[in-house]
Design a protein around this motif. Structure first.
Motif, PDB file in Angstrom:
ATOM      1  N   MET A  58      11.431  56.031  20.677  1.00 57.81           N
ATOM      2  CA  MET A  58      11.885  56.974  21.696  1.00 57.81           C
ATOM      3  C   MET A  58      11.171  58.325  21.596  1.00 57.81           C
ATOM      4  O   MET A  58      11.711  59.279  21.041  1.00 57.81           O
ATOM      5  N   HIS A  59       9.949  58.366  22.160  1.00 49.72           N
ATOM      6  CA  HIS A  59       9.174  59.610  22.183  1.00 49.72           C
ATOM      7  C   HIS A  59       9.338  60.236  23.569  1.00 49.72           C
ATOM      8  O   HIS A  59       9.590  59.516  24.542  1.00 49.72           O
ATOM      9  N   PRO A  60       9.166  61.561  23.675  1.00 49.14           N
ATOM     10  CA  PRO A  60       9.410  62.229  24.960  1.00 49.14           C
ATOM     11  C   PRO A  60       8.657  61.593  26.134  1.00 49.14           C
ATOM     12  O   PRO A  60       9.232  61.392  27.203  1.00 49.14           O
ATOM     13  N   GLU A  61       7.363  61.262  25.925  1.00 46.09           N
ATOM     14  CA  GLU A  61       6.577  60.730  27.062  1.00 46.09           C
ATOM     15  C   GLU A  61       7.136  59.383  27.504  1.00 46.09           C
ATOM     16  O   GLU A  61       7.275  59.107  28.697  1.00 46.09           O
ATOM     17  N   LYS A  62       7.451  58.539  26.514  1.00 43.42           N
ATOM     18  CA  LYS A  62       7.981  57.209  26.874  1.00 43.42           C
ATOM     19  C   LYS A  62       9.311  57.363  27.616  1.00 43.42           C
ATOM     20  O   LYS A  62       9.549  56.707  28.627  1.00 43.42           O
ATOM     21  N   LEU A  63      10.165  58.247  27.125  1.00 45.52           N
ATOM     22  CA  LEU A  63      11.481  58.418  27.768  1.00 45.52           C
ATOM     23  C   LEU A  63      11.313  58.879  29.214  1.00 45.52           C
ATOM     24  O   LEU A  63      11.991  58.366  30.118  1.00 45.52           O
ATOM     25  N   SER A  64      10.408  59.814  29.462  1.00 47.99           N
ATOM     26  CA  SER A  64      10.177  60.269  30.851  1.00 47.99           C
ATOM     27  C   SER A  64       9.655  59.118  31.691  1.00 47.99           C
ATOM     28  O   SER A  64      10.065  58.934  32.842  1.00 47.99           O
ATOM     29  N   ASP A  65       8.743  58.325  31.115  1.00 47.08           N
ATOM     30  CA  ASP A  65       8.188  57.194  31.862  1.00 47.08           C
ATOM     31  C   ASP A  65       9.285  56.188  32.219  1.00 47.08           C
ATOM     32  O   ASP A  65       9.306  55.641  33.323  1.00 47.08           O
ATOM     33  N   TRP A  66      10.199  55.955  31.288  1.00 47.20           N
ATOM     34  CA  TRP A  66      11.282  54.988  31.561  1.00 47.20           C
ATOM     35  C   TRP A  66      12.120  55.450  32.752  1.00 47.20           C
ATOM     36  O   TRP A  66      12.481  54.643  33.608  1.00 47.20           O
ATOM     37  N   LEU A  67      12.392  56.765  32.786  1.00 46.71           N
ATOM     38  CA  LEU A  67      13.153  57.299  33.938  1.00 46.71           C
ATOM     39  C   LEU A  67      12.362  57.082  35.227  1.00 46.71           C
ATOM     40  O   LEU A  67      12.913  56.637  36.231  1.00 46.71           O
ATOM     41  N   GLN A  68      11.073  57.396  35.167  1.00 45.90           N
ATOM     42  CA  GLN A  68      10.202  57.240  36.349  1.00 45.90           C
ATOM     43  C   GLN A  68      10.189  55.799  36.832  1.00 45.90           C
ATOM     44  O   GLN A  68      10.121  55.528  38.019  1.00 45.90           O
ATOM     45  N   LEU A  69      10.228  54.856  35.883  1.00 41.46           N
ATOM     46  CA  LEU A  69      10.171  53.435  36.267  1.00 41.46           C
ATOM     47  C   LEU A  69      11.489  52.953  36.874  1.00 41.46           C
ATOM     48  O   LEU A  69      11.572  51.836  37.367  1.00 41.46           O
ATOM     49  N   GLN A 108       9.697  44.287  41.590  1.00 44.38           N
ATOM     50  CA  GLN A 108       9.815  44.996  42.873  1.00 44.38           C
ATOM     51  C   GLN A 108       9.017  44.317  43.980  1.00 44.38           C
ATOM     52  O   GLN A 108       9.403  44.356  45.140  1.00 44.38           O
ATOM     53  N   SER A 109       7.902  43.661  43.603  1.00 42.03           N
ATOM     54  CA  SER A 109       7.093  43.009  44.641  1.00 42.03           C
ATOM     55  C   SER A 109       7.717  41.701  45.109  1.00 42.03           C
ATOM     56  O   SER A 109       7.377  41.183  46.161  1.00 42.03           O
ATOM     57  N   LEU A 110       8.640  41.156  44.306  1.00 38.21           N
ATOM     58  CA  LEU A 110       9.175  39.828  44.617  1.00 38.21           C
ATOM     59  C   LEU A 110      10.575  39.841  45.205  1.00 38.21           C
ATOM     60  O   LEU A 110      11.011  38.873  45.810  1.00 38.21           O
ATOM     61  N   THR A 111      11.313  40.908  44.977  1.00 40.52           N
ATOM     62  CA  THR A 111      12.694  40.903  45.450  1.00 40.52           C
ATOM     63  C   THR A 111      13.124  42.307  45.833  1.00 40.52           C
ATOM     64  O   THR A 111      12.542  43.295  45.384  1.00 40.52           O
ATOM     65  N   ASP A 112      14.155  42.360  46.671  1.00 33.36           N
ATOM     66  CA  ASP A 112      14.678  43.641  47.122  1.00 33.36           C
ATOM     67  C   ASP A 112      15.502  44.257  45.986  1.00 33.36           C
ATOM     68  O   ASP A 112      16.506  43.683  45.561  1.00 33.36           O
ATOM     69  N   THR A 113      15.062  45.407  45.498  1.00 39.92           N
ATOM     70  CA  THR A 113      15.814  46.041  44.399  1.00 39.92           C
ATOM     71  C   THR A 113      16.623  47.244  44.892  1.00 39.92           C
ATOM     72  O   THR A 113      17.124  48.029  44.097  1.00 39.92           O
ATOM     73  N   SER A 114      16.747  47.352  46.231  1.00 38.53           N
ATOM     74  CA  SER A 114      17.432  48.542  46.763  1.00 38.53           C
ATOM     75  C   SER A 114      18.926  48.554  46.419  1.00 38.53           C
ATOM     76  O   SER A 114      19.564  49.593  46.501  1.00 38.53           O
ATOM     77  N   GLN A 115      19.473  47.386  46.070  1.00 37.86           N
ATOM     78  CA  GLN A 115      20.907  47.336  45.758  1.00 37.86           C
ATOM     79  C   GLN A 115      21.180  47.426  44.249  1.00 37.86           C
ATOM     80  O   GLN A 115      22.323  47.259  43.815  1.00 37.86           O
ATOM     81  N   VAL A 116      20.115  47.648  43.478  1.00 45.63           N
ATOM     82  CA  VAL A 116      20.310  47.705  42.017  1.00 45.63           C
ATOM     83  C   VAL A 116      21.039  49.005  41.657  1.00 45.63           C
ATOM     84  O   VAL A 116      20.584  50.098  41.985  1.00 45.63           O
ATOM     85  N   ILE A 117      22.190  48.842  40.993  1.00 43.65           N
ATOM     86  CA  ILE A 117      22.972  50.030  40.643  1.00 43.65           C
ATOM     87  C   ILE A 117      22.826  50.379  39.165  1.00 43.65           C
ATOM     88  O   ILE A 117      23.190  51.471  38.748  1.00 43.65           O
ATOM     89  N   GLU A 118      22.302  49.444  38.395  1.00 45.54           N
ATOM     90  CA  GLU A 118      22.176  49.720  36.953  1.00 45.54           C
ATOM     91  C   GLU A 118      20.920  49.017  36.446  1.00 45.54           C
ATOM     92  O   GLU A 118      20.736  47.824  36.676  1.00 45.54           O
ATOM     93  N   MET A 119      20.068  49.771  35.776  1.00 40.69           N
ATOM     94  CA  MET A 119      18.850  49.175  35.215  1.00 40.69           C
ATOM     95  C   MET A 119      18.759  49.666  33.762  1.00 40.69           C
ATOM     96  O   MET A 119      18.541  50.854  33.507  1.00 40.69           O
ATOM     97  N   THR A 120      18.960  48.721  32.848  1.00 43.19           N
ATOM     98  CA  THR A 120      19.088  49.071  31.429  1.00 43.19           C
ATOM     99  C   THR A 120      17.840  48.676  30.657  1.00 43.19           C
ATOM    100  O   THR A 120      17.266  47.616  30.881  1.00 43.19           O
TER     101      THR A 120
END
Ligand code: SF4
Length: 391
Positions: free
Chosen positions: A110-121, A90-102
């Motif tokens: 896949m624990h609940p906290e990690k899954l929530s963090d992945w969404l947040q990221l 994010q600091s190096l390039t414009d990610t505003s056009q990213v439509i899919e981040m896998t």
């Protein structure tokens, strides 16, 4: 697949791939680049950030539409480690056009906290390495999870808010009956997974699976069993609205992988991390597939990648291979443009044999594979390849 990401029209579009080369344990069939020693994870992540910085100018020339964290097992990283890479991008390039981040994820991570963090990221798609819902298969392949974790992982991800989920399933496993395979597919359908990537178990050199088969600890893989299971998969998923759009990929409408569809359409991509590949329309580049050598080279600003220029033959053959694997097939107009660069008159004679055998179907605009021929896609494409010596 309704995306049109062809390089000729949209060469400004790009995908960014980040390779995280670590896994909890080695699956017995896998020949990807990874290490099970987690001692140097932070050092390699540091090197990945350095590579991103070294490629900042290149990143800024593109509009990044898709980001894919693969491996290895990116889900093995803790949130701070993952955040470090995401923040660096994010600091190096414009990610505003990213439509899919896998994010590729394994059920045991896949624990609940990690899954929530992945969404947040910012991850909005998970590609989950299920491989099978049967404990017998999971043990045979030395996967790090069991059936219960596989089902729970998918359900948890859905509860936490991921609706764009892909799962990997493997067919052709020794001892996997058609009934058991159909049960695997039924579980995927019951879990309302909108995307499935499915691969035939194959024996790669220098893997434990190769050793087991060579030493008769496991039977030889059965092509007929695999082909029949592949056809069952196509039919069962289609009956439930999950259509095959590429040989190994099936999706509900709108859930096709944009990142992978871009690969098959010839869109440019930048790969970062040990063993990662990049493509800029004329050249293919691949990073050193050794974590320590990659890190040392990045630290010293020395060469950590090899590049090859694609010849007109390479470009023609690659399009044949990727085009034939997709639902739309090969666009005759695009093939004619590629053939114009080759010292050959016509590609048609090669195709007629397969058309006569009913393996390739021809329309006014395209060539595509019949259902019965799809299992043999790569072999048929290879038979159509043009080489300088074949003239
Ligand atoms: S988790 Fe994936 S990358 Fe790692 S060993 Fe297994 S199949 Fe290979």
């Amino acid at each position: 697949m309704c995306l049109d990401l062809s390089a000729s029209k949209h060469s400004f579009m790009s995908g960014l791939y980040i390779h995280i080369p670590f896994c909890k344990q080695a699956c017995n069939y896998c020949n990807f680049h990874f290490s099970t020693s987690l001692q140097h994870v932070d050092a390699i992540l540091e090197a990945i950030c350095k590579e991103l910085h070294q490629k900042a100018a290149l990143l800024n020339k593109q509009t990044i539409h898709t980001i894919y964290f693969g491996g290895g097992s990116p889900s093995i990283l803790n949130t701070n480690q993952l955040k470090k890479i995401v923040s660096c991008i994010q600091s190096l390039t414009d990610t505003s056009q990213v439509i899919e981040m896998t994010l590729e994820a394994n059920p045991d991570d896949m624990h609940p906290e990690k899954l929530s963090d992945w969404l947040q990221l910012g991850f909005n798609r998970l590609s989950i390495g299920i491989q099978s819902f049967r404990d017998t298969d999971l043990l045979l392949m030395n996967r790090a999870h069991n059936q219960e974790q596989a089902i729970k992982g998918i359900q948890l991800a859905q509860e936490i808010g991921f609706n764009n989920i892909s799962i990997d399933l493997i067919y052709g496993i020794p001892g996997l009956s058609h009934t058991e395979w159909l049960n695997n597919i039924a579980i995927a359908i019951a879990l309302k997974v909108p995307h499935v990537s499915s691969y035939c178990l194959t024996v790669e050199p220098k893997t434990v699976l190769a050793y087991q088969i060579n030493n008769k600890l496991l039977p030889e893989l059965d092509d007929e069993q695999a082909n029949e299971q592949f056809i069952l998969l196509i039919d069962q998923l289609a009956a439930n609205g999950i259509e095959q759009y590429e040989i190994s990929n099936f999706a509900k409408k709108g859930y096709e992988s944009k990142h992978n569809s871009a690969y098959w359409s010839g869109v440019h991509y930048i790969g970062i991390g040990p063993g990662a590949h990049s493509y800029n329309g004329t050249h293919r580049t691949w990073n050193l597939s050794n974590n320590q050598l990659y890190k040392q080279a990045i630290d010293k600003h020395s060469v950590y990648e090899e590049t090859e220029e694609l010849s007109p033959f390479d470009r023609y053959n690659e399009y044949l291979m990727t085009g034939l694997r997709t639902r739309e097939g090969i666009d005759k107009h695009r093939l004619s443009k590629l053939i114009a660069d080759l010292p050959i008159q016509t590609y048609k004679s090669g195709f007629s044999k397969w058309i006569n055998e009913g393996k390739i179907i021809e329309t006014n605009t395209h060539y595509f594979l019949s259902k019965d021929a799809r299992f043999f896609a790569d072999g048929i494409a290879a038979a159509l390849f043009e080489k300088p010596s074949s003239i």
